[in-house]
Design an enzyme around this catalytic site. Structure first.
Site, mmCIF file in Angstrom:
data_model
loop_
_atom_site.group_PDB
_atom_site.id
_atom_site.type_symbol
_atom_site.label_atom_id
_atom_site.label_comp_id
_atom_site.label_asym_id
_atom_site.label_seq_id
_atom_site.Cartn_x
_atom_site.Cartn_y
_atom_site.Cartn_z
ATOM 1 N N LYS A 265 0.881 -1.180 0.000
ATOM 2 C CA LYS A 265 0.000 0.000 0.000
ATOM 3 C C LYS A 265 0.914 1.224 0.000
ATOM 4 O O LYS A 265 1.211 1.818 1.038
ATOM 5 C CB LYS A 265 -0.922 -0.034 1.227
HETATM 6 N N1 PPE Z 1 -7.766 -1.687 -3.031
HETATM 7 C C1 PPE Z 1 -7.220 -0.454 -2.961
HETATM 8 C C2 PPE Z 1 -6.492 0.081 -4.139
HETATM 9 C C3 PPE Z 1 -7.356 0.290 -1.787
HETATM 10 O O1 PPE Z 1 -6.810 1.506 -1.724
HETATM 11 C C4 PPE Z 1 -8.075 -0.249 -0.700
HETATM 12 C C5 PPE Z 1 -8.245 0.532 0.558
HETATM 13 C C6 PPE Z 1 -8.614 -1.553 -0.820
HETATM 14 C C7 PPE Z 1 -8.426 -2.234 -2.001
HETATM 15 C C8 PPE Z 1 -9.328 -2.222 0.312
HETATM 16 O O2 PPE Z 1 -8.430 -2.594 1.342
HETATM 17 P P1 PPE Z 1 -8.884 -2.700 2.861
HETATM 18 O O3 PPE Z 1 -9.075 -1.298 3.350
HETATM 19 O O4 PPE Z 1 -7.747 -3.377 3.539
HETATM 20 O O5 PPE Z 1 -10.127 -3.490 2.911
HETATM 21 N N2 PPE Z 1 -8.360 1.922 0.369
HETATM 22 C C9 PPE Z 1 -8.168 2.800 1.481
HETATM 23 C C10 PPE Z 1 -7.910 4.205 1.043
HETATM 24 C C11 PPE Z 1 -9.033 5.118 0.801
HETATM 25 C C12 PPE Z 1 -8.537 6.525 0.579
HETATM 26 O O6 PPE Z 1 -9.170 7.265 -0.210
HETATM 27 O O7 PPE Z 1 -7.514 6.912 1.174
HETATM 28 C C13 PPE Z 1 -9.254 2.609 2.511
HETATM 29 O O8 PPE Z 1 -10.327 2.092 2.210
HETATM 30 O O9 PPE Z 1 -9.009 2.971 3.673
#
Ligand code: PPE
Length: 328
Positions: A169
């Protein structure tokens, strides 16, 4: 420029910076910070929910472990253990007095102001770590979780794992996400879904994606170019507990159009139904039954009203956790 009066914003007034709590307004960095020029930053997003036992952080350990994994991939030498950063996160929430919030730990290549170095080579730059928190509402609009969102397939391809690893990330990945998101917004959609370099479905700009067809669930596999989402993992485990079959498999773009239900998962987006893709109605054009059931169970768990599948420990109760107040 007037500084924020943090007392009127729903933000934690104290930010953790490398072992100490500092004021929101003091959490600043130099313009020559390596991360600002070259994207050398890794971060997390974690939600903390109100429960009968006070605020509880959802899957804190898994998020911090993913942060440490992201740092490892980018050869960042981190001076903190998973436990240190979990405690620091608890401390930020405790100190904030917020009942619910979104926690943002971030680790990046900074600038040594006494002995500045410039250029791509990241190694000479010190690693800095901050943890901030604020109360963040519904990610894709207030109505989204109930009514669903209208989305499009992006004309941008998702980053490939051998150029920018999606399993980290990292801030740099979000330049790709921004292209996807901006295109969606200017074309009147709430979000975009990116295809991977093979043309199969990957994920949204900030969410994983699930499809429901004939009572079974499909989602792109971890081996594809996606972030290994912690909400994704939670939904898979909840679905299995409910007796629903889950397939982690490649999904064609066209399969989305003919699905019974499609939904996003993410910390910020939680579980958000998708009611149309490229203006094609998905199923009945509203939240589907399986999506609704998964949401119900998910929200019961995060609010401490139901145990997690297999009795896993998904909640860290802030008021019941001893967090060191001294420097870590
Ligand atoms: N894919 C991506 C590209 C992504 O950024 C997130 C989280 C996910 C999948 C889902 O991952 P998880 O949160 O572990 O279930 N995106 C974060 C960022 C949002 C933002 O605008 O900043 C979030 O949901 O916190």
């Amino acid at each position: 420029m007037a500084k924020n009066d943090v007392s009127t914003l729903r933000i934690a007034p104290k930010i953790w910076r490398d072992g100490e709590l500092i004021d929101w307004n003091d959490a600043r960095i130099h313009v020559m910070t390596h991360a600002l020029h070259y994207g050398s930053s890794v971060f997390e997003g974690i939600r903390c929910y109100p429960t009968k036992r006070g605020p509880a952080i959802f899957r804190l350990r898994e998020h911090i472990q993913r942060l440490l994994n992201s740092a490892k991939i980018y050869r960042m030498e981190v001076n903190y253990t998973c436990e240190d950063l979990c405690q620091a996160s608890v401390q930020v929430v405790k100190e904030s007095g917020l009942e619910q919030c979104y926690i943002r730990p971030i680790m990046f290549r900074g600038l040594d102001e006494e002995k500045p170095t410039f250029g791509v080579n990241p190694f000479p730059n010190p690693i800095q770590c901050f943890i901030a928190a604020w109360d963040w509402g519904k990610y894709l609009g207030d109505e989204a979780v109930e009514n669903g969102v209208d989305v499009c397939i992006s004309s941008w391809t998702r980053i490939t794992s051998n150029s920018l690893p999606a399993m980290a990330k990292a801030a740099a990945n979000y330049m790709n996400s921004q292209l996807i998101k901006m295109e969606a917004i200017v074309n009147g959609f709430a979000e975009g879904i990116a295809l991977d370099e093979r043309g199969y479905v990957s994920e949204g700009s900030g969410e994983n994606l699930f499809v429901v067809k004939d009572g079974e669930i499909y989602t792109p596999p971890l081996g594809s170019s996606i972030l290994p989402g912690i909400t994704r993992d939670s939904v898979i485990k909840i679905a299995k507990e409910l007796g629903i079959t889950v397939h982690e498999t490649s999904i064609q773009r066209a399969a989305l159009y003919v699905a019974d239900e499609v939904f996003f998962t993410g910390t910020a987006a939680e579980i958000t139904p998708i009611r149309s893709i490229d203006r094609i109605k998905i199923g009945l054009g509203k939240r589907g039954e399986i999506t609704k059931k998964l949401q119900e169970v998910f929200f019961e768990i995060v609010h401490g009203k139901r145990p997690a599948p297999n009795n896993e420990k998904w909640l860290t109760y802030v008021n019941e956790t001893h967090a060191q107040t001294a420097n870590l």
